[in-house]
Design a protein around this motif. Structure first.
Motif, PDB file in Angstrom:
ATOM      1  N   ALA A 189      15.094  54.061  41.016  1.00 32.17           N
ATOM      2  CA  ALA A 189      16.031  55.177  41.172  1.00 32.17           C
ATOM      3  C   ALA A 189      15.272  56.496  41.232  1.00 32.17           C
ATOM      4  N   LEU A 196      14.279  47.430  39.261  1.00 30.37           N
ATOM      5  CA  LEU A 196      15.270  48.469  39.530  1.00 30.37           C
ATOM      6  C   LEU A 196      14.541  49.772  39.839  1.00 30.37           C
ATOM      7  N   GLN A 216      18.237  48.417  33.359  1.00 27.10           N
ATOM      8  CA  GLN A 216      18.987  49.671  33.429  1.00 27.10           C
ATOM      9  C   GLN A 216      18.803  50.526  32.178  1.00 27.10           C
ATOM     10  N   THR A 220      20.346  60.222  37.982  1.00 25.43           N
ATOM     11  CA  THR A 220      19.592  59.206  38.736  1.00 25.43           C
ATOM     12  C   THR A 220      20.360  58.818  39.993  1.00 25.43           C
ATOM     13  N   GLU A 221      19.607  58.424  40.992  1.00 28.61           N
ATOM     14  CA  GLU A 221      20.188  57.960  42.258  1.00 28.61           C
ATOM     15  C   GLU A 221      19.528  56.624  42.595  1.00 28.61           C
ATOM     16  N   LEU A 222      20.292  55.552  42.426  1.00 21.71           N
ATOM     17  CA  LEU A 222      19.726  54.212  42.613  1.00 21.71           C
ATOM     18  C   LEU A 222      19.254  53.991  44.038  1.00 21.71           C
ATOM     19  N   SER A 246      14.818  45.711  45.115  1.00 21.04           N
ATOM     20  CA  SER A 246      14.774  44.903  43.892  1.00 21.04           C
ATOM     21  C   SER A 246      13.447  44.169  43.705  1.00 21.04           C
TER      22      SER A 246
END
Length: 538
Positions: free
Chosen positions: A402, A400, A448, A468-470, A474
């Protein structure tokens, strides 16, 4: 080295054991940790540290967020004495989002305890961490917990370990009934039955009534069908089970198995007694100078964990160092392998979760805390005498990503300091875009919850609110042949180029298919899911 010092180090190594507990969340790891401390005399009753008798929270979960959520997020070190042996318990996060912290801690452990919920058996997180233990060939002890609740059949649990992990099992004790009918365990070492008392609340050491297998009182104390089942099971184990072999245990090929209930303390002391007899004492370590024996006269050790703000009042940073060889002494001056500088170790600390005391000497197998004003990184080796470096500790591929934004420019200094310190301690991997116009750090995590912890700690420890900005990626792969190959290839489809903590190139892909496509189109790209060793041996 003088004969006296040699004997001193040898005696210290013989009287030390250390281990890490690996488990899936909710298997009871924090509870078992507390009960081991209870039997070790480190606490008077479960949930209370001697120095803070009024405290009723789990000793190892000291961080505010851990207390709120009831989960372990960070690793801690808990040292205590039991039967003239010093035990270093390296407590690890149970939550899968923090598995990288566990990987690092396992690098410092000589033994591992695989804790399983007897109702569930092997679970995904346990399997994953088992593979790390196997990679390092460390002894694994298995403890089946929650026997006083409904469970799976004990023989089925053993079979699952043997079939799915390829690990032979040797039950050191055997349960008599399970769930509501759990009446105790039979200790194969002493041929005694330990009877379970259900009224125990788990705050003090469990009362333990023992009777020999041939004692005529057995039929009064045990339900007849359970007694006959026990005799049948023991015949089966003796006839078809694995033979006890200490060499196989030490090679990580045979796991001693224990049954009990950490919540009620039942079986914990039986486990601890056997562990002292069977566990591997501190042993040799691979280095650039070959295998280093703990009795090597010079002091050496490596940093396996950094932790910021263990004491919020002092805004400190502590480096956790595993002592590998020789004798550590307070105020000694050591060489720092990565930087070539000399460092005076003036305020070493003995660690007990958040509580700490000064330590004057330490020996192989011990873990000490060193004040870290930005000197140490995870994987660093410190030493006296001839230069050497231990194997580094790799980073694993995050899933993940971000951007971490600081919406308040006036808090830039605090934001930068917090991000730097959390990156150093490995709370999360932090990367930056290769595009210099994009200055915001990129959080790279396994789960997360890591993002939430970083934001929580930035707010609580540094006074900085963040958002946060995803990012739509992946899969991460390190580029082993460096920036030059990327300059040569040029722009890659659906891919973002970032740099890690060591300014090494990392490619972020939308998904596995995207990664395979790029790799197929550019065969000269050497990509890896594990980062090159950040320090130490390469």
């Amino acid at each position: 080295m003088s004969t006296d010092l040699s004997t001193e180090i040898q005696n210290a190594v013989d009287g030390r054991r250390n281990f890490a507990i690996i488990s899936h969340p909710d298997a009871g790891k924090t509870t078992l940790t507390e009960k081991l401390l209870l039997y070790g005399g480190a606490i008077h009753e479960a949930g209370a540290v001697k120095a803070r008798a009024s405290q009723r929270r789990a000793t190892s979960d000291w961080m505010a967020m851990e207390q709120q959520r009831g989960i372990s997020i960070t690793s801690t070190v808990l040292q205590f004495e039991y039967q003239d042996c010093q035990i270093n318990l390296l407590d690890t996060p149970g939550h899968q989002d923090f598995s990288e912290d566990t990987y690092r801690t396992l690098a410092a452990a000589d033994n591992a305890v695989m804790l399983e919920d007897a109702a569930k058996g092997l679970e995904p997180q346990t399997r994953k961490l088992f593979e790390v233990c196997r990679m390092r060939k460390i002894p694994i002890f298995t403890f089946f917990n929650k026997m006083d609740r409904p469970t799976r059949e004990p023989l089925e649990l053993l079979d699952e370990i043997e079939q799915e992990l390829g690990l032979k099992t040797y039950p050191v004790n055997w349960p008599i009934g399970t769930g509501d009918r759990f009446q105790g365990v039979y200790d194969r070492r002493t041929q005694e039955i330990h009877l379970f008392e259900r009224n125990a609340h788990g705050k003090q050491a469990a009362k333990d009534t023992m009777i020999r297998l041939g004692d005529p009182r057995i039929e009064e104390l045990l339900d007849q069908d359970l007694y006959y089942q026990l005799k049948e099971d023991l015949e089966l184990l003796d006839g078809l089970g694995s033979e006890f072999d200490l060499d196989e245990i030490h090679a990580g090929e045979l796991t001693p198995v224990f049954f009990g209930s950490a919540m009620t303390n039942f079986g914990v002391q039986l486990f601890l007694d056997a562990f002292l007899d069977y566990a591997l004492k501190p042993g040799d370590r691979k280095s650039t100078q070959g295998l280093m024996s703990p009795e090597y006269p010079e002091f050496t050790g490596f940093v396996f964990k950094l932790q910021a703000n263990m004491d919020p009042k002092h805004r400190d940073r502590v480096a956790f160092v595993r002592v590998c060889t020789g004798k550590f002494e307070k105020d000694m001056t050591v060489s720092h392998a990565r930087t070539g500088k000399t460092v005076r170790l003036s305020r070493p600390q003995k660690l007990f979760a958040q509580d700490r005391g000064s330590v004057d000497v330490a020996y192989p197998g011990d873990v000490i805390g060193l004040n870290n004003p930005g000197v140490f990184a995870i994987g660093d080796t410190i030493y006296t005498g001839k230069k050497l470096e231990y194997e580094g500790i790799p980073c694993f591929s995050p899933e993940l990503f971000a951007y971490l934004r600081n919406p308040n420019p006036s808090k830039f200094k605090q934001f930068h300091k917090g991000v730097t310190q959390l990156r150093e301690e490995g709370a999360v991997q932090i990367m930056y875009s290769s595009d210099e116009s994009k200055r915001d750090p990129i959080l790279a995590a396994v789960g997360q919850l890591q993002f939430e912890v970083v934001q929580f700690r930035l707010l609580n420890e540094y006074g900085v609110e963040t958002r946060t900005e995803l990012l739509p990626y992946s899969v991460a792969r390190w580029v082993l042949n460096g920036w030059e190959i990327l300059d040569k290839i040029g722009r890659l489809f659906n891919t973002m180029t970032v740099k890690d903590n060591w300014d090494r190139p990392v490619l972020l892909f939308k998904n596995e298919w995207n990664f395979q496509q790029v790799q197929g189109d550019h065969q000269d790209l050497r990509l890896s899911a594990i980062a090159p060793l950040s320090s130490g041996m390469n």
